[in-house]
Design an enzyme around this catalytic site. Structure first.
Site, PDB file in Angstrom:
ATOM      1  N   GLU A 128       0.750  -1.309   0.113  1.00 64.30           N
ATOM      2  CA  GLU A 128       0.104   0.024   0.001  1.00 64.30           C
ATOM      3  C   GLU A 128       0.755   1.292   0.131  1.00 64.30           C
ATOM      4  O   GLU A 128       0.432   2.093   0.878  1.00 64.30           O
ATOM      5  CB  GLU A 128      -0.744   0.084   1.225  1.00 64.30           C
ATOM      6  CG  GLU A 128      -1.840  -1.087   1.161  1.00 64.30           C
ATOM      7  CD  GLU A 128      -2.849  -1.105   2.570  1.00 64.30           C
ATOM      8  OE1 GLU A 128      -3.765  -1.241   2.506  1.00 64.30           O
ATOM      9  OE2 GLU A 128      -1.999  -0.900   3.445  1.00 64.30           O
TER      10      GLU A 128
HETATM   11  C1  TNX Z   1      -4.626  -4.043   4.719  1.00 59.99           C
HETATM   12  S1  TNX Z   1      -2.894  -6.204   4.398  1.00 59.99           S
HETATM   13  C2  TNX Z   1      -3.353  -3.711   5.367  1.00 59.99           C
HETATM   14  C3  TNX Z   1      -3.429  -3.141   6.517  1.00 59.99           C
HETATM   15  C4  TNX Z   1      -4.784  -2.962   7.327  1.00 59.99           C
HETATM   16  C5  TNX Z   1      -5.529  -4.133   7.021  1.00 59.99           C
HETATM   17  C6  TNX Z   1      -6.704  -4.035   7.673  1.00 59.99           C
HETATM   18  C7  TNX Z   1      -1.867  -4.806   4.142  1.00 59.99           C
HETATM   19  C8  TNX Z   1      -0.838  -5.588   3.448  1.00 59.99           C
HETATM   20  N1  TNX Z   1      -2.420  -3.913   4.284  1.00 59.99           N
HETATM   21  O1  TNX Z   1      -2.553  -1.959   6.547  1.00 59.99           O
HETATM   22  O2  TNX Z   1      -4.256  -2.986   8.666  1.00 59.99           O
HETATM   23  O3  TNX Z   1      -5.871  -4.234   5.848  1.00 59.99           O
HETATM   24  O4  TNX Z   1      -7.357  -5.356   7.468  1.00 59.99           O
END
Ligand code: TNX
Length: 496
Positions: free
Chosen positions: A315
């Site tokens: 992300e």
């Molecule tokens: C996605 S999974 C994210 C996290 C969040 C989560 C909440 C991932 C690699 N990144 O930063 O905490 O969703 O469910």
């Protein structure tokens, strides 16, 4: 010698209650009764000291019996730990239990495999004491042979200690629960926008400044290097390898707030206590960023006994794709320069990485397929099956819903080997259940999110697909709730 099964009716629960389900069980019709004079024997070269200690502690807690380690004594019941010969073909983690009325022979090749063997014994003994038909005050195990080998080598749980901080005792409780269900990795998400949770000697401000926040504005916290080391040691004694994650280049607001030089404009932002993702980025152009990363990874590598360091890479919406790919390659090189193998979330799969990098799937199949084409091995953590921070259903008091609800059946009923077209089962290294903690603030909530879903995913990772069936699992795991009560754990009712 007591062999009368009627005196030990609880043995009828027997092998049928085990989670994860073992590969092969050949029951016979007797019972091994634990007596006050039962002993333990360890063959000269068996790496079973930690396994034996776990057995001693559990049997003492459950049955009040102390099991001394002695040479074999004829006429007494005995647990004998022996090293597997090459012909036994049990692999790295497989084990065999040969249980007769007079002896439990525990055969394994390695430290961790002895731990899994003992976890099976512990379940047999504890399920016996938890059995409603238990009419005597004896503790016993059914006789027969268990021959057990895991399907996947990576069976993990991830704990996010960044959004909310969790103590050493909390982390060790997660390790103990993981080990009880034969999970062998605990991935610690140590850094994120809201907090930096591991002391780094060469950059003390990371924790002096960056640990003092969490979601919602509580006090935060961090692990000293000694505390982190002791977590790793504790985990090692339970057959669990700690996988530390330093999430870069996004999810870095806590680091950016601590060290102005990591920002392209040299200005440190404020600490962050919200739950948005994707707004922060290390300065990709700056030499200082790579000097910092090298020192951080060097210290983490030095502290960590296991072979892996997770670099996050998820992300990074505030980093351009080309910068992201360039940066991820540098981060992977840094990890390998310090003698470790890199793991990254699936977004890392867009970069052209060396094939030993392990890619962790959570959301989109595309980068996973890309990296599989280049020969990467894949950890399966699809959010809609594995994210234990998701609500079970509309009645769950806390949790996320962005990937839907996740009840225990949904966590159980899937096959990591055929989840993504373009990823062969042979490229799947295993399964991991992440627990993000934006909305999970204490141990009780954590336990309710893990139980019963974590054992369900443990079985997905351990047992062969053809041997797994939801109704059968639901019946078995239903029998474990008295164990969780005995262990003092909270769990979610109505889910088995
Ligand atoms: C996605 S999974 C994210 C996290 C969040 C989560 C909440 C991932 C690699 N990144 O930063 O905490 O969703 O469910």
């Amino acid at each position: 010698m007591v062999t009368d099964v009627r005196r030990c009716r609880a043995a009828t629960v027997g092998f049928g209650g085990l989670v994860p389900k073992p590969r092969d069980v050949a029951p016979t019709s007797g019972a091994f009764v634990l007596a006050g004079d039962t002993t333990v024997h360890i063959d000269g070269d068996a790496d079973a000291r930690d396994a034996v200690r776990l057995l001693q502690e559990t049997v003492h807690a459950v049955a009040g019996i102390r099991l001394p380690v002695t040479p074999r004594r004829p006429g007494r019941t005995c647990f004998a730990f022996v090293t597997a010969g090459a012909y036994e073909d049990l692999g790295e983690e497989g084990y065999e239990l040969r249980i007769s009325p007079s002896e439990v022979t525990v055969v394994a090749g390695r430290h961790d495999a002895f731990i899994w063997a003992v976890q099976t014994i512990c379940q047999l003994v504890q399920l016996t004491s938890a059995c409603p038909q238990h009419e005597t005050d004896e503790f016993c195990m059914p006789t027969g042979v268990v021959r057990d080998v895991p399907r996947y080598e990576w069976r993990g749980v991830m704990l996010d200690v960044a959004r909310h901080f969790f103590s050493v005792a909390d982390v060790e409780a997660v390790v103990d629960l993981a080990s009880a269900y034969k999970l062998n990795r605990v991935h610690l998400h140590l850094t994120d926008d809201q907090g930096w949770r591991l002391h780094i000697r060469s950059y003390p401000d990371l924790t002096a400044i960056g640990a003092a926040a969490q979601v919602g504005g509580g006090p935060g916290g961090y692990f000293s290097q000694d505390q982190y080391r002791s977590i790793c040691e504790h985990a090692g004694r339970r057959g669990v390898t700690i996988v530390p994650e330093i999430d870069v280049p996004g999810h870095t607001n806590a680091a950016l707030a601590s060290i102005p030089a990591l920002n392209c404009d040299g200005i440190a932002p404020d600490l962050y206590t919200g739950v948005e993702v994707g707004f922060s980025s290390l300065c990709i152009e700056s030499h200082e960023t790579y000097r910092w990363l090298d020192r951080v990874i060097a210290e983490v590598a030095d502290l960590t006994p296991g072979p892996w360091i997770h670099i996050g890479a998820d992300e990074a919406h505030a980093t351009s794709w080309s910068d992201h790919a360039r940066f991820v390659c540098r981060a992977v090189e840094t990890v390998s320069a310090h003698g470790k193998v890199a793991v990254g979330w699936e977004e890392a799969g867009w970069a052209s990485l060396p094939s030993d990098v392990i890619v962790q799937h959570w959301n989109s199949p595309l980068p996973v397929i890309e990296s599989a084409k280049r020969g990467a091995r894949i950890i399966m953590s699809p959010a809609s099956r594995c994210y234990l921070d998701l609500k079970y259903d509309e009645h769950s008091p806390a949790g996320q819903t962005w990937a839907g609800y996740l009840d225990t059946k949904r966590a159980y009923d899937w096959d990591p080997g055929n989840l993504i077209d373009g990823v062969e089962d042979a490229q799947v290294v295993g399964v991991e259940a992440p627990i993000w903690t934006e909305f999970i603030t204490d141990r009780t909530q954590l336990e309710r999110m893990m139980l019963p879903r974590l054992p369900a995913l443990a079985e997905v990772g351990w047992s062969n697909q053809v041997d797994r069936e939801w109704a059968d699992f639901a019946a078995r795991i239903g029998g474990h709730t008295p164990l969780w009560d005995d262990w003092g754990l909270s769990w979610t009712a109505g889910q088995v």
